[in-house]
Design an enzyme around this catalytic site. Structure first.
Site, PDB file in Angstrom:
ATOM      1  N   ASP A   1      38.039  47.416  35.145  1.00  0.00           N
ATOM      2  CA  ASP A   1      38.395  46.159  34.230  1.00  0.00           C
ATOM      3  C   ASP A   1      39.813  46.135  34.275  1.00  0.00           C
ATOM      4  O   ASP A   1      40.157  46.888  33.418  1.00  0.00           O
ATOM      5  CB  ASP A   1      37.404  45.981  33.123  1.00  0.00           C
ATOM      6  CG  ASP A   1      37.978  44.540  32.444  1.00  0.00           C
ATOM      7  OD1 ASP A   1      38.984  44.231  32.560  1.00  0.00           O
ATOM      8  OD2 ASP A   1      37.170  44.138  31.614  1.00  0.00           O
TER       9      ASP A   1
ATOM     10  N   GLY B   1      36.024  40.411  45.292  1.00  0.00           N
ATOM     11  CA  GLY B   1      36.081  38.922  45.519  1.00  0.00           C
ATOM     12  C   GLY B   1      36.325  38.429  46.939  1.00  0.00           C
ATOM     13  O   GLY B   1      36.671  39.176  47.775  1.00  0.00           O
ATOM     14  N   GLN B   2      36.640  37.261  46.969  1.00  0.00           N
ATOM     15  CA  GLN B   2      36.945  36.835  48.420  1.00  0.00           C
ATOM     16  C   GLN B   2      38.007  37.311  49.208  1.00  0.00           C
ATOM     17  O   GLN B   2      38.045  37.704  50.038  1.00  0.00           O
ATOM     18  CB  GLN B   2      36.923  35.152  48.505  1.00  0.00           C
ATOM     19  CG  GLN B   2      36.882  34.116  47.413  1.00  0.00           C
ATOM     20  CD  GLN B   2      37.214  32.683  47.863  1.00  0.00           C
ATOM     21  OE1 GLN B   2      36.663  32.557  48.870  1.00  0.00           O
ATOM     22  NE2 GLN B   2      37.594  31.808  47.143  1.00  0.00           N
ATOM     23  N   LEU B   3      39.123  37.295  48.384  1.00  0.00           N
ATOM     24  CA  LEU B   3      40.445  37.622  49.008  1.00  0.00           C
ATOM     25  C   LEU B   3      40.556  39.264  48.968  1.00  0.00           C
ATOM     26  O   LEU B   3      40.997  39.936  50.079  1.00  0.00           O
ATOM     27  CB  LEU B   3      41.612  37.253  48.239  1.00  0.00           C
ATOM     28  CG  LEU B   3      43.035  37.719  48.624  1.00  0.00           C
ATOM     29  CD1 LEU B   3      43.426  37.523  50.144  1.00  0.00           C
ATOM     30  CD2 LEU B   3      44.128  37.250  47.891  1.00  0.00           C
TER      31      LEU B   3
ATOM     32  N   ASP C   1      48.897  27.508  43.867  1.00  0.00           N
ATOM     33  CA  ASP C   1      49.559  26.325  44.009  1.00  0.00           C
ATOM     34  C   ASP C   1      49.204  25.665  42.689  1.00  0.00           C
ATOM     35  O   ASP C   1      50.029  24.677  42.334  1.00  0.00           O
ATOM     36  CB  ASP C   1      49.000  25.571  45.068  1.00  0.00           C
ATOM     37  CG  ASP C   1      47.420  25.399  44.996  1.00  0.00           C
ATOM     38  OD1 ASP C   1      46.805  26.340  44.402  1.00  0.00           O
ATOM     39  OD2 ASP C   1      46.838  24.334  45.487  1.00  0.00           O
TER      40      ASP C   1
ATOM     41  N   TYR D   1      44.565  27.768  33.201  1.00  0.00           N
ATOM     42  CA  TYR D   1      44.509  28.822  34.421  1.00  0.00           C
ATOM     43  C   TYR D   1      45.892  28.984  35.080  1.00  0.00           C
ATOM     44  O   TYR D   1      46.523  30.000  35.419  1.00  0.00           O
ATOM     45  CB  TYR D   1      43.568  28.351  35.526  1.00  0.00           C
ATOM     46  CG  TYR D   1      43.705  29.120  36.820  1.00  0.00           C
ATOM     47  CD1 TYR D   1      43.079  30.154  37.085  1.00  0.00           C
ATOM     48  CD2 TYR D   1      44.219  28.364  37.800  1.00  0.00           C
ATOM     49  CE1 TYR D   1      43.315  31.048  38.050  1.00  0.00           C
ATOM     50  CE2 TYR D   1      44.405  29.151  39.173  1.00  0.00           C
ATOM     51  CZ  TYR D   1      43.733  30.347  39.392  1.00  0.00           C
ATOM     52  OH  TYR D   1      43.763  30.977  40.552  1.00  0.00           O
TER      53      TYR D   1
ATOM     54  N   ALA E   1      41.607  38.535  39.291  1.00  0.00           N
ATOM     55  CA  ALA E   1      41.943  37.583  38.433  1.00  0.00           C
ATOM     56  C   ALA E   1      40.806  36.912  37.908  1.00  0.00           C
ATOM     57  O   ALA E   1      39.689  36.974  38.352  1.00  0.00           O
ATOM     58  CB  ALA E   1      42.777  36.527  39.385  1.00  0.00           C
TER      59      ALA E   1
HETATM   60  N1  LIG Z   1      40.521  30.824  45.055  1.00  0.00           N
HETATM   61  C1  LIG Z   1      41.426  30.002  45.000  1.00  0.00           C
HETATM   62  O1  LIG Z   1      41.416  29.006  45.768  1.00  0.00           O
HETATM   63  C2  LIG Z   1      42.820  30.460  44.803  1.00  0.00           C
HETATM   64  C3  LIG Z   1      43.908  29.816  45.132  1.00  0.00           C
HETATM   65  C4  LIG Z   1      45.240  30.289  45.032  1.00  0.00           C
HETATM   66  C5  LIG Z   1      45.345  31.513  44.407  1.00  0.00           C
HETATM   67  N2  LIG Z   1      44.340  32.428  44.268  1.00  0.00           N
HETATM   68  C6  LIG Z   1      44.495  33.570  43.680  1.00  0.00           C
HETATM   69  O2  LIG Z   1      43.946  34.622  44.355  1.00  0.00           O
HETATM   70  C7  LIG Z   1      43.345  35.784  44.016  1.00  0.00           C
HETATM   71  C8  LIG Z   1      42.122  36.102  44.623  1.00  0.00           C
HETATM   72  O3  LIG Z   1      41.236  34.919  44.371  1.00  0.00           O
HETATM   73  P1  LIG Z   1      39.960  34.971  44.984  1.00  0.00           P
HETATM   74  O4  LIG Z   1      39.608  33.480  45.391  1.00  0.00           O
HETATM   75  O5  LIG Z   1      39.590  36.085  46.000  1.00  0.00           O
HETATM   76  O6  LIG Z   1      38.892  34.894  43.761  1.00  0.00           O
HETATM   77  P2  LIG Z   1      37.569  35.699  43.312  1.00  0.00           P
HETATM   78  O7  LIG Z   1      36.605  35.502  44.490  1.00  0.00           O
HETATM   79  O8  LIG Z   1      37.068  34.954  41.986  1.00  0.00           O
HETATM   80  O9  LIG Z   1      37.855  37.122  43.085  1.00  0.00           O
HETATM   81  C9  LIG Z   1      38.693  37.485  41.899  1.00  0.00           C
HETATM   82  C10 LIG Z   1      37.871  38.998  41.626  1.00  0.00           C
HETATM   83  O10 LIG Z   1      38.581  39.539  40.491  1.00  0.00           O
HETATM   84  C11 LIG Z   1      37.318  40.058  39.679  1.00  0.00           C
HETATM   85  N3  LIG Z   1      37.744  40.028  38.514  1.00  0.00           N
HETATM   86  C12 LIG Z   1      37.704  39.063  37.200  1.00  0.00           C
HETATM   87  N4  LIG Z   1      37.991  39.505  36.090  1.00  0.00           N
HETATM   88  C13 LIG Z   1      38.276  40.902  36.269  1.00  0.00           C
HETATM   89  C14 LIG Z   1      38.625  41.904  35.361  1.00  0.00           C
HETATM   90  N5  LIG Z   1      38.965  41.574  34.223  1.00  0.00           N
HETATM   91  N6  LIG Z   1      39.064  43.188  35.785  1.00  0.00           N
HETATM   92  C15 LIG Z   1      38.644  43.256  37.209  1.00  0.00           C
HETATM   93  N7  LIG Z   1      38.428  42.611  38.212  1.00  0.00           N
HETATM   94  C16 LIG Z   1      38.246  41.296  37.733  1.00  0.00           C
HETATM   95  C17 LIG Z   1      36.191  39.341  39.974  1.00  0.00           C
HETATM   96  O11 LIG Z   1      35.082  39.870  39.681  1.00  0.00           O
HETATM   97  P3  LIG Z   1      33.696  39.198  38.962  1.00  0.00           P
HETATM   98  O12 LIG Z   1      33.502  38.270  40.074  1.00  0.00           O
HETATM   99  O13 LIG Z   1      32.801  40.219  38.863  1.00  0.00           O
HETATM  100  O14 LIG Z   1      34.325  38.441  37.826  1.00  0.00           O
HETATM  101  C18 LIG Z   1      36.346  38.855  41.479  1.00  0.00           C
HETATM  102  O15 LIG Z   1      35.866  39.851  42.126  1.00  0.00           O
HETATM  103  C19 LIG Z   1      43.513  35.415  42.383  1.00  0.00           C
HETATM  104  O16 LIG Z   1      44.760  35.977  42.081  1.00  0.00           O
HETATM  105  C20 LIG Z   1      43.546  33.940  42.351  1.00  0.00           C
HETATM  106  O17 LIG Z   1      44.171  33.390  41.148  1.00  0.00           O
HETATM  107  C21 LIG Z   1      42.970  31.797  44.322  1.00  0.00           C
END
Ligand SMILES: NC(=O)c1ccc[n+]([C@@H]2O[C@H](COP(=O)([O-])OP(=O)(O)OC[C@H]3O[C@@H](n4cnc5c(N)ncnc54)[C@H](OP(=O)(O)O)[C@@H]3O)[C@@H](O)[C@H]2O)c1
Length: 277
Positions: free
Chosen positions: A48, A24-26, A106, A129, A68
């Site tokens: 998973d 994922g991005q982070l 947030d 969410y 997530a």
């Molecule tokens: N994005 C935002 O604006 C934001 C803001 C605040 C906090 N956050 C939090 O920061 C964290 C990182 O977010 P991000 O933006 O990096 O999100 P992201 O790019 O969607 O990355 C999340 C990763 O989790 C993987 N994932 C989903 N379901 C899964 C499962 N059952 N088992 C294992 N991996 C799984 C996804 O894989 P697939 O793509 O293959 O499903 C994806 O690679 C998360 O906890 C998010 O809630 C995000």
């Protein structure tokens, strides 16, 4: 310090750091920021997180839990699915038994405030969410850091920056929401701040970019920095009719003097643009 990660003399052997959601991005940014350690990176296809962790061989020193369910609108139709990943998955990550960093959001706040949200403010998520992420905080256990951040973007993955770059190149005008205010946070800056954080005590920490703006302001800055000649039409959230409600105001700040400070979101934007493929 209670978690034993501090090493003022620099004699520490490389830590064994598990990263979940590493595709994922982070997760990608975390694997980069902790490259000086022994990183065990699990992408979704490797583990998973709704299932128990695969055998790790040696024990882990730290878990960076970035996996997530992040599809905010889809969670409204499948709240159990979102909770299985964001709550159950966090329980499984915590069961590894190492100190854990959980990334929260947030969107645990309702946006009724008009001054930055600090760690001691009460949560009141508006969406499925947001609720799943809030309950995920409760699954971390005592040996963990709960990092609330906001509006993440990277040079890779699915995010607002990349969507705007595409739309801005396709269209003369892009309609963007102007009644939600937050702090767009560059994942590289959050990952660096996480490195500092794991030397600090467990608990809730707000780590988001300095400065704040609306999505429309952010879109304008993206076009300006990327040299894209598109106009931003400012619209209210009601015009988008999305499944999940979002807080109108969700700027995060830390009330803890020792909290790592992140650069301004515009600096993060410039850095992300410089790293685009
Ligand atoms: N994005 C935002 O604006 C934001 C803001 C605040 C906090 N956050 C939090 O920061 C964290 C990182 O977010 P991000 O933006 O990096 O999100 P992201 O790019 O969607 O990355 C999340 C990763 O989790 C993987 N994932 C989903 N379901 C899964 C499962 N059952 N088992 C294992 N991996 C799984 C996804 O894989 P697939 O793509 O293959 O499903 C994806 O690679 C998360 O906890 C998010 O809630 C995000």
């Amino acid at each position: 310090m209670e978690h034993g990660l501090t090493d003022p003399l620099g004699t520490r052997p490389r830590r064994r750091v598990v990263v979940t959601g590493a595709g994922g991005q982070l997760g990608r940014a975390l694997a980069e920021a902790f490259a000086g350690d022994d990183v065990v990176a699990f992408a979704h296809s490797d583990w998973d997180v709704t299932h128990p962790a695969p055998p790790l061989g040696e024990s882990a020193d730290l878990v960076l839990h970035a996996a997530a369910w992040t599809d905010v609108d889809a969670a409204e139709a499948d709240p159990q699915g979102a909770a299985a990943v964001n709550v159950g998955g966090t329980r499984n990550a915590a069961a590894i038994g190492a100190p854990l960093v959980y990334f929260s959001t947030d969107y645990v706040f309702d946006g009724a405030k008009r001054a930055p949200y600090v760690e001691s403010d009460g949560a009141n998520p508006l969406s499925a969410y947001g609720r799943s992420k809030y309950h995920g905080e409760g699954a971390v256990g005592a040996a963990g850091w709960i990092v609330r951040s906001s509006w993440l973007f990277a040079a890779w993955g699915t995010n607002f920056l990349r969507t705007m770059l595409r739309l801005g190149r396709e269209r003369d005008e892009v309609a963007v929401v102007d009644d939600q205010r937050g702090s767009p946070t560059y994942v590289g800056h959050l990952a660096e701040a996480t490195r500092e954080l794991v030397e600090l005590p467990f608990g809730i920490w707000h780590l988001a970019a300095a400065g704040d703006c609306t999505w429309a302001d952010f879109a304008e800055a993206i076009f300006e920095e990327a040299g894209i000649d598109a106009r931003v039409r400012r619209i209210p959230s009601s015009e988008l009719a999305r499944a999940a409600p979002r807080p109108h105001y969700s700027v995060l700040r830390s009330e803890k003097p020792e909290a790592p400070r992140l650069p301004h979101w515009r600096e993060g934007l410039r850095e992300a643009l410089s790293r685009l493929p």
